[in-house]
Design an enzyme around this catalytic site. Structure first.
Site, PDB file in Angstrom:
ATOM      1  CE1 TYR A   1       0.083  32.606   0.572  1.00 49.64           C
ATOM      2  CE2 TYR A   1      -0.036  33.749  -1.534  1.00 49.64           C
ATOM      3  CZ  TYR A   1      -0.240  32.611  -0.770  1.00 49.64           C
ATOM      4  OH  TYR A   1      -0.762  31.482  -1.349  1.00 49.64           O
TER       5      TYR A   1
ATOM      6  CG  HIS B   1      -1.792  28.709   1.273  1.00 49.09           C
ATOM      7  ND1 HIS B   1      -2.214  29.833   0.610  1.00 49.09           N
ATOM      8  CD2 HIS B   1      -2.299  28.797   2.527  1.00 49.09           C
ATOM      9  CE1 HIS B   1      -2.953  30.570   1.423  1.00 49.09           C
ATOM     10  NE2 HIS B   1      -3.020  29.962   2.592  1.00 49.09           N
TER      11      HIS B   1
END
Length: 276
Positions: A139, A180
């Site tokens: 991530y 994101h």
């Protein structure tokens, strides 16, 4: 491109207290005068100042302490003339834990940029359930480059270092890298799509900017044999392929049977003529 080199902030051999675990597995590149190195505790003040300039995010002091000292994070800096001009921060975690964690808002101030929640439920669909039970994912928490050094390949250099780190044999369990971003962050979207990240999901009101909810995207890059869950169309294509393969196999078997029948008939006919 220059040879791969290891750069330490103080031009001294790396110590166990200031380097990352397994850093020898990460190719640290030198392109012209730009070098890559892991963050160390002495970078905290500089990194904090840069992040406050680059991003409208008020990270707590503990976050900076973690990324500059904890082996939990892959925190790499691009350095030019002894100054940090770029930074990437990423984390490897079990896929099964992606949606079990909740990230608290970074600040209560309406003037600052904070996340409304932790990882959204949409991220649970990054990998198939059968693969996700034993897989890890990477991530990307942050990737930024100083404004005066953008469009010079610094972001790509940092991302390449992370990709190379995650595609080694030791990290074959990492099946995807995701991140994101705001739906309005077109430069970031263009950058990641150019680097083979694909849009995975739309996140309504994922961000809180100055008291207003803003939409986000999840982008994913599959590595080490990872792939997204199959859709209905994927299943149809798979079974259609099996049917075509089965049909081809049946046709081949029928052809072989015909050849055997012809050979047997020829032998019988030859033997009958010989007896007469």
């Amino acid at each position: 491109m220059a040879q791969f080199t290891l750069y330490n902030k103080h031009s001294a051999p790396p110590s166990s207290e200031s380097t990352r675990v397994d850093c020898e597995h990460v190719p640290l590149c030198s392109i012209n005068d730009v070098q890559l190195r892991f963050l160390v505790p002495d970078d905290l003040t500089e990194v904090r100042q840069l992040c406050q300039e680059w991003f409208p995010i008020d990270y707590p002091l503990s976050w900076y302490e973690d990324i500059t000292s904890s082996t939990r994070f892959f925190a790499l800096a691009a350095v030019y003339n002894l100054a940090i001009i770029g930074l990437i921060v990423a984390e490897i975690k079990p896929y099964r834990n992606v949606n079990k964690e909740v990230i608290a808002n970074m600040s209560d101030s309406d003037e600052l940029y904070t996340r409304l929640s932790g990882f959204p439920m949409q991220d649970k669909g990054i990998l198939p359930d059968s693969m996700g039970r034993s897989a890890d994912v990477g991530y990307i928490l942050s990737l930024g480059v100083h404004r005066s050094h953008r469009r010079n390949g610094i972001g790509s250099l940092l991302l390449d270092a992370l990709m190379n780190h995650l595609t080694t044999a030791e990290r074959h369990s990492v099946k995807a890298i995701f991140l994101h971003t705001l739906t309005t962050n077109q430069p970031a979207i263009f950058f990641y799509e150019k680097r083979r990240f694909t849009l995975h999901s739309f996140l309504p009101y994922y961000y809180n900017i100055r008291g207003k909810g803003k939409d986000g995207f999840t982008y994913v890059n599959y590595i080490n044999g990872g792939h997204p869950p199959w859709t209905l169309l994927d299943h149809i294509k798979h079974y259609a392929s099996m049917v075509r393969h089965t049909s081809s196999l049946c046709a081949w078997l029928a052809g072989r049977v015909q050849q055997v029948v012809r050979w047997f008939y020829h032998k019988l006919l030859t033997r009958f003529n010989f007896i007469e």
